[in-house]
Design a protein around this motif. Structure first.
Motif, mmCIF file in Angstrom:
data_model
loop_
_atom_site.group_PDB
_atom_site.id
_atom_site.type_symbol
_atom_site.label_atom_id
_atom_site.label_comp_id
_atom_site.label_asym_id
_atom_site.label_seq_id
_atom_site.Cartn_x
_atom_site.Cartn_y
_atom_site.Cartn_z
ATOM 1 N N LEU A 86 -5.436 -17.327 20.663
ATOM 2 C CA LEU A 86 -4.336 -16.387 20.881
ATOM 3 C C LEU A 86 -3.492 -16.791 22.080
ATOM 4 O O LEU A 86 -2.278 -16.547 22.105
ATOM 5 C CB LEU A 86 -4.885 -14.974 21.090
ATOM 6 C CG LEU A 86 -5.537 -14.299 19.876
ATOM 7 C CD1 LEU A 86 -6.211 -12.995 20.285
ATOM 8 C CD2 LEU A 86 -4.490 -14.034 18.791
ATOM 9 N N GLY A 87 -4.136 -17.411 23.080
ATOM 10 C CA GLY A 87 -3.416 -17.837 24.273
ATOM 11 C C GLY A 87 -2.587 -19.083 24.065
ATOM 12 O O GLY A 87 -1.830 -19.471 24.962
ATOM 13 N N ARG A 88 -2.756 -19.740 22.916
ATOM 14 C CA ARG A 88 -1.969 -20.955 22.636
ATOM 15 C C ARG A 88 -0.852 -20.709 21.624
ATOM 16 O O ARG A 88 0.028 -21.550 21.463
ATOM 17 C CB ARG A 88 -2.881 -22.057 22.097
ATOM 18 C CG ARG A 88 -3.875 -22.602 23.106
ATOM 19 C CD ARG A 88 -4.554 -23.855 22.579
ATOM 20 N NE ARG A 88 -5.334 -23.581 21.370
ATOM 21 C CZ ARG A 88 -6.632 -23.288 21.376
ATOM 22 N NH1 ARG A 88 -7.299 -23.230 22.530
ATOM 23 N NH2 ARG A 88 -7.278 -23.063 20.246
ATOM 24 N N GLU A 89 -0.886 -19.574 20.961
ATOM 25 C CA GLU A 89 0.054 -19.326 19.860
ATOM 26 C C GLU A 89 1.271 -18.539 20.346
ATOM 27 O O GLU A 89 1.139 -17.510 21.001
ATOM 28 C CB GLU A 89 -0.649 -18.551 18.744
ATOM 29 C CG GLU A 89 0.184 -18.420 17.484
ATOM 30 C CD GLU A 89 -0.622 -17.857 16.329
ATOM 31 O OE1 GLU A 89 -0.011 -17.459 15.327
ATOM 32 O OE2 GLU A 89 -1.862 -17.820 16.441
ATOM 33 N N ARG A 90 2.443 -19.026 20.014
ATOM 34 C CA ARG A 90 3.681 -18.355 20.411
ATOM 35 C C ARG A 90 3.933 -17.146 19.509
ATOM 36 O O ARG A 90 3.846 -17.249 18.274
ATOM 37 C CB ARG A 90 4.861 -19.322 20.334
ATOM 38 C CG ARG A 90 6.194 -18.729 20.770
ATOM 39 C CD ARG A 90 7.290 -19.790 20.750
ATOM 40 N NE ARG A 90 8.599 -19.240 21.072
ATOM 41 C CZ ARG A 90 9.033 -18.991 22.299
ATOM 42 N NH1 ARG A 90 8.247 -19.273 23.323
ATOM 43 N NH2 ARG A 90 10.227 -18.489 22.520
ATOM 44 N N HIS A 103 12.537 -12.165 23.635
ATOM 45 C CA HIS A 103 11.266 -12.069 24.359
ATOM 46 C C HIS A 103 10.136 -12.859 23.699
ATOM 47 O O HIS A 103 8.980 -12.701 24.087
ATOM 48 C CB HIS A 103 10.849 -10.609 24.499
ATOM 49 C CG HIS A 103 11.698 -9.825 25.457
ATOM 50 N ND1 HIS A 103 11.605 -9.951 26.815
ATOM 51 C CD2 HIS A 103 12.691 -8.923 25.233
ATOM 52 C CE1 HIS A 103 12.480 -9.156 27.406
ATOM 53 N NE2 HIS A 103 13.150 -8.521 26.470
ATOM 54 N N SER A 104 10.441 -13.685 22.719
ATOM 55 C CA SER A 104 9.395 -14.494 22.087
ATOM 56 C C SER A 104 8.720 -15.356 23.151
ATOM 57 O O SER A 104 9.389 -15.978 23.984
ATOM 58 C CB SER A 104 10.008 -15.387 21.003
ATOM 59 O OG SER A 104 10.619 -14.592 20.002
ATOM 60 N N GLN A 105 7.375 -15.399 23.149
ATOM 61 C CA GLN A 105 6.648 -16.088 24.216
ATOM 62 C C GLN A 105 5.202 -16.334 23.808
ATOM 63 O O GLN A 105 4.715 -15.792 22.813
ATOM 64 C CB GLN A 105 6.665 -15.252 25.488
ATOM 65 C CG GLN A 105 6.050 -13.873 25.320
ATOM 66 C CD GLN A 105 6.226 -13.007 26.552
ATOM 67 O OE1 GLN A 105 5.501 -13.179 27.530
ATOM 68 N NE2 GLN A 105 7.200 -12.083 26.498
#
Length: 736
Positions: A86-90, A103-105
Motif C-alpha cells: 500500500l505504501g508503494r502504490e499511487r 491530490h493523487s499521491q
C-alpha cells in the motif's frame, strides 16, 4: 449596469474563491499559536531538526482477524507485506475541477503497535493536503476502499480512525443534516418575506443578490489571503457564509421596508428617485451598522492566537463587500424592479395605523418605565446563569461514526493516547552534542509521571543537538484531563529531568490546546475593551450625542451577558458539560454585540428622525417603533435562523444556539422594547448635548424648505397636519 457588473463579479469570484479556498485554509491548530509557547517551540524543533511536521491527516489503521481471534505469525507477515504494498502504490483521486489541486499521491504507511492480547495491529498512514478539501477526501476514500479489499483477501478486517478518517466520517454524517438545515434556512427566509411583503420577487431577489455578493466576498478573502500569505482557519468559510447571509438579508430588508414606505407616501414618485432617496435615508444607518461589525472583528487582528487573528480581517473584508453592495447593488435592484418588487400585493399602498407594531409602539411609549424594568428583569435573570462559568476545550456531541468506534476498540487494549502520541523535544542550549545515555533518567521519570501510559526510546537528530522522546497518555488526548496532565506533571517532569545544558519542550494535541487556553485568556482581556471602545466611537459619530451611545452600549452589554448566561445554564448546568466552548465568549461578544447593534442603530436613527418633527417625544418613539418594528423583527428572525443552523453540527452547536438566542434578544427585546422605553423616558434629552430640531421646530425657513425639493412645501404642510392630528390622538389615548 450596476446589476450586470455585480453579476459578472459574483460569478467569476465565486468560481475562483470556491476553487482556491482550500489552498489558504489550515486545520492544524498548533500552526496558529504564537512562537513563544512551549508546544510551538517543540513544533519548530520537530521541523528544523527532524524534518517532520505534525500531520493533520495522519490516520491510524486497525487490522484484525474477521473471526475475532488472535493474530498468527502468518497474519503478521501478511499485514506487513500488504502495508508495504500500500505504501508503494499511487492513489489516484477524482479528476480535479479547474484551478483545483490534484491530490493523487503515494501514501506513507508505517507499522505501529500490536495489542497485548494480539487481537489487532496498528498501522500509521499519512496523506498530504488539506483534510477539508473534497479532493483529498476523495483520495482517502480510494485508499480506504483499496486497503479493505487488500486485507479482506486474507480474512482480515480494517478500521480507520484519527486525522482525515475522522474528518471524512464526520462530514459524511453531517451531509444530510447540512442539506436539510440549509434548505430550512432558505425556506424560512422565503416564507417570512412572502408573509411580510406578499410578493414572490421580494422573497427571491434578496437571496439571489446575497448569493452574488457572497461570491465576491469569498473571492476577495481568498485573494487577500493569497496576497499576504495568510492561512485561514478551516471554519472561516462557513462562518463567513452565515454572516453574509444574515446581514445581507437584513440590509436588504431595511431598504425594502423603507422603499415601500417611500412609495406609499409619494405615489407619484419615480422608482429610481425613490430608491435613491431611500438609500439616502437608510444608508447612513446601514453604513454605521456595517462599520460597527468591521471595527469589532478588526480588533481580532490584535489577538495573539492566530485563528482569531485571521478570522477577524476575513469577516471584516466580507462585511465591507456587503456594505458596498448594500449601497450600490441593492438600490439598483430596487430601482430596476420598482413597484413590481411588491407585486401582486396591493394592500401596501395604503398606510395602516393599527397592527401589532403600532400597538407595541404605543404601549412602550405610554408606559416606558414598566417595559424598561421588565426587560431588565428578563436580561438579569438570564445573565445570572453566567455565574460560575467555565471554559471547556473538549469536543462535544461527536457522531457515533466508524472512526469513533475504532478509537474505542484501540483504547480498550492500548493506552488511550496511542492513536495520538505526544512528544518531548530536548534541545541543547550550548550547542553541545546530546548523548542518548543522558536521557535515560528523563525517560524513566516520564514513564512514572501521572497520566503517562508508555514512553518510547529516545531518537537523536542528525547533528545530535536535539532529541525526541515519544509518549502515549493514559487518557484521551482531546480531554481536559489530558490538558491538565500535560501542562502539569508531564511538563514539570520533562523540565526537571532534562540533561544539563538542554531544555525540554512538550507538544501534541493536549499540549497545543493547553497553550491555546492561555493565549485565548489573554486575548479576551485585550479584544473586549478595544472592540467596545471602537463601537462606542462609531455610535458617537453616527448619533452625535454622548448619552445615546451610552444607552445603546449598556443595552448590548446586557444582551451579551444574558446570552452568555443562558448558554451556560443550558450547556454547563443543564447538559452537565465541563463548561462552554472556549471560543464562545469571544465569538458571542463579537456577533451579538456587533450584529445586535445593527438593530439598535436602526431604531435609534428612526427615533431621532421622528423626534426632529414637531411632535411630543413619546409620540415620536411610538411612530419609530411602528415604522421600524416589522423590519427589525423580520431581519432578527432571519439572522437568528441563519446562525441557529450552525447548531445542527456538534462542533458548532453551542455557537449556533448562543448566537441565535443573542440575535433574538437583541432584535425583539433590546431594539423594540428596552431602547425605545429608555428613549421615551429620556425624551429629547437622549441627544444631549445636541439639541433635537423637534424641540424648536424644523429650524429651516420656508424658502429653504421649498428649495430642498420641488414638492417639499406641499408635502410638509400635509405632514404637519398629519403629525399634529396624530399627536393629539396620542395625547388623548394617553389620558384615557
Amino acid at each position: 449596469m450596476t446589476v450586470v457588473l455585480w453579476t459578472v463579479l459574483g460569478t467569476a469570484l465565486s468560481f475562483v474563491g470556491g476553487a482556491m479556498m482550500y489552498d489558504v485554509t489550515d486545520s492544524q491548530a498548533g500552526d496558529f499559536l504564537p512562537k513563544k509557547y512551549d508546544s510551538a517551540v517543540a513544533l519548530r524543533i520537530a521541523e528544523e531538526d527532524f524534518g517532520t511536521k505534525p500531520d493533520p491527516n495522519a490516520l491510524t489503521v486497525l487490522v484484525a482477524r474477521d473471526d475475532g481471534g488472535k493474530l498468527t505469525p502468518a497474519d503478521q507477515r501478511h499485514i506487513a507485506g500488504t502495508a508495504a504494498g500500500l505504501g508503494r502504490e499511487r492513489i489516484v483521486g477524482p479528476k480535479p475541477e479547474p484551478l483545483m489541486k490534484d491530490h493523487s499521491q503515494t501514501p506513507k504507511v508505517s507499522p505501529g503497535a500490536v495489542a497485548p492480547d494480539k487481537s489487532f495491529r496498528l498501522l500509521t498512514v499519512s496523506l498530504d493536503g488539506n483534510p477539508n478539501d473534497p479532493g483529498l477526501q476523495g483520495v482517502y476514500k480510494e485508499f480506504r476502499d483499496h486497503a479493505e479489499d487488500a486485507f479482506a483477501k486474507a480474512d482480515l478486517r480494517v478500521g480507520f480512525t484519527g486525522g482525515i478518517a475522522s474528518t471524512v466520517d464526520d462530514t459524511d454524517a453531517e451531509a444530510t443534516t447540512g442539506k436539510v438545515v440549509s434548505g430550512l434556512t432558505m425556506g424560512l427566509i422565503v416564507l417570512l418575506n412572502v408573509l411580510v411583503f406578499r410578493s414572490v420577487a421580494a422573497a427571491i431577489v434578496p437571496l439571489i443578490a446575497v448569493a452574488l455578493i457572497g461570491g465576491v466576498a469569498s473571492g476577495a478573502v481568498v485573494g487577500a489571503a493569497k496576497l499576504f500569505g495568510i492561512d485561514l482557519d478551516a471554519s472561516t468559510p462557513s462562518l463567513i457564509s452565515v454572516v453574509l447571509l444574515g446581514i445581507g438579508i437584513d440590509y436588504f430588508l431595511f431598504l425594502m421596508f423603507r422603499f415601500r414606505e417611500q412609495l406609499r407616501n409619494r405615489p407619484e414618485q419615480d422608482a429610481r428617485e425613490a430608491a435613491a432617496e431611500t438609500t439616502g435615508r437608510v444608508g447612513g444607518a446601514i453604513t454605521s451598522a456595517a462599520l460597527t461589525i468591521v471595527a469589532a472583528f478588526a480588533t481580532l487582528g490584535l489577538a495573539s492566537f492566530g485563528q482569531f487573528r485571521v478570522l477577524g480581517p476575513a469577516i471584516a473584508i466580507s462585511v465591507l463587500v456587503m456594505l458596498l453592495a448594500s449601497l450600490t447593488l441593492m438600490p439598483a435592484l430596487l430601482a430596476l424592479f420598482g413597484r413590481r418588487m411588491f407585486w401582486p400585493a396591493r394592500a401596501w399602498k395604503k398606510e395602516h395605523t393599527g397592527g401589532i407594531a403600532a400597538r407595541l409602539g404605543h404601549a412602550v411609549s405610554a408606559r416606558p418605565l414598566r417595559y424598561a424594568l421588565g426587560s431588565l428583569v428578563l436580561l438579569g435573570a438570564l445573565g445570572a446563569g453566567a455565574v460560575g462559568i467555565k471554559m471547556s476545550y473538549d469536543q462535544q456531541g461527536l457522531h457515533e461514526t466508524a472512526a469513533v468506534r475504532t478509537a474505542e476498540q484501540i483504547s480498550r487494549s492500548l493506552p488511550a493516547g496511542v492513536s495520538d502520541p505526544h512528544s518531548v523535544y530536548v534541545r541543547s542550549t550550548n550547542g553541545a552534542a546530546i548523548e542518548a545515555s543522558s536521557l535515560t533518567g528523563m525517560t524513566r521519570s516520564l514513564a512514572k509521571a501521572e497520566g503517562v501510559g508508555e514512553v518510547g526510546e529516545p531518537v537523536l537528530s542528525k547533528d545530535r543537538t536535539a532529541a525526541r522522546v515519544d509518549l502515549f497518555l493514559s487518557v484521551e488526548s482531546d480531554t481536559q484531563k489530558a490538558r491538565d496532565l500535560v501542562s502539569g506533571p508531564v511538563r514539570e517532569t520533562a523540565a526537571r529531568t532534562a540533561p544539563e545544558g538542554t531544555k525540554a519542550y512538550v507538544t501534541g494535541t493536549a499540549a497545543v490546546f493547553a497553550d491555546i487556553a492561555t493565549a485565548v485568556e489573554k486575548d479576551l482581556r485585550l479584544v473586549f475593551p478595544v472592540a467596545a471602545l471602537l463601537i462606542a466611537v462609531i455610535l458617537f459619530l453616527l448619533l452625535r450625542s454622548l448619552l445615546a451611545p451610552v444607552v445603546l452600549m449598556i443595552a448590548v452589554g446586557l444582551g451579551f451577558v444574558a446570552t452568555l448566561g443562558a448558554s451556560t445554564l443550558l450547556f454547563q448546568h443543564g447538559l452537565d458539560r465541563p463548561g462552554v466552548s472556549f471560543t464562545l465568549p469571544l465569538v458571542l461578544f463579537l456577533f451579538v454585540v456587533a450584529l445586535g447593534t445593527d438593530y439598535n442603530i436602526l431604531i435609534t436613527d428612526r427615533i431621532r428622525e421622528e423626534m426632529a418633527k414637531p411632535v411630543p417625544a413619546r409620540h415620536a418613539v411610538a411612530e419609530a417603533v411602528r415604522h421600524t418594528a416589522p423590519a427589525i423583527a423580520t431581519a432578527g428572525i432571519v439572522l437568528a435562523g441563519s446562525f441557529a443552523s450552525l447548531a445542527a453540527s456538534p462542533a458548532t452547536q453551542e455557537i449556533g444556539f448562543a448566537t441565535g438566542l443573542g440575535i433574538i434578544l437583541s432584535s425583539l427585546v433590546l431594539s423594540l422594547v428596552l431602547v425605545p422605553a429608555l428613549a421615551a423616558l429620556l425624551g429629547r434629552g437622549m441627544w444631549w448635548p445636541r439639541r433635537s430640531r423637534g424641540s424648536r421646530g424644523s429650524g429651516r425657513t420656508p424658502e429653504q424648505q421649498q428649495h430642498q425639493h420641488p414638492h417639499a412645501m406641499s408635502h410638509q404642510h400635509h405632514d404637519e397636519y398629519r403629525h399634529a392630528d396624530a399627536a393629539a390622538r396620542f395625547e388623548q389615548q394617553g389620558r384615557i
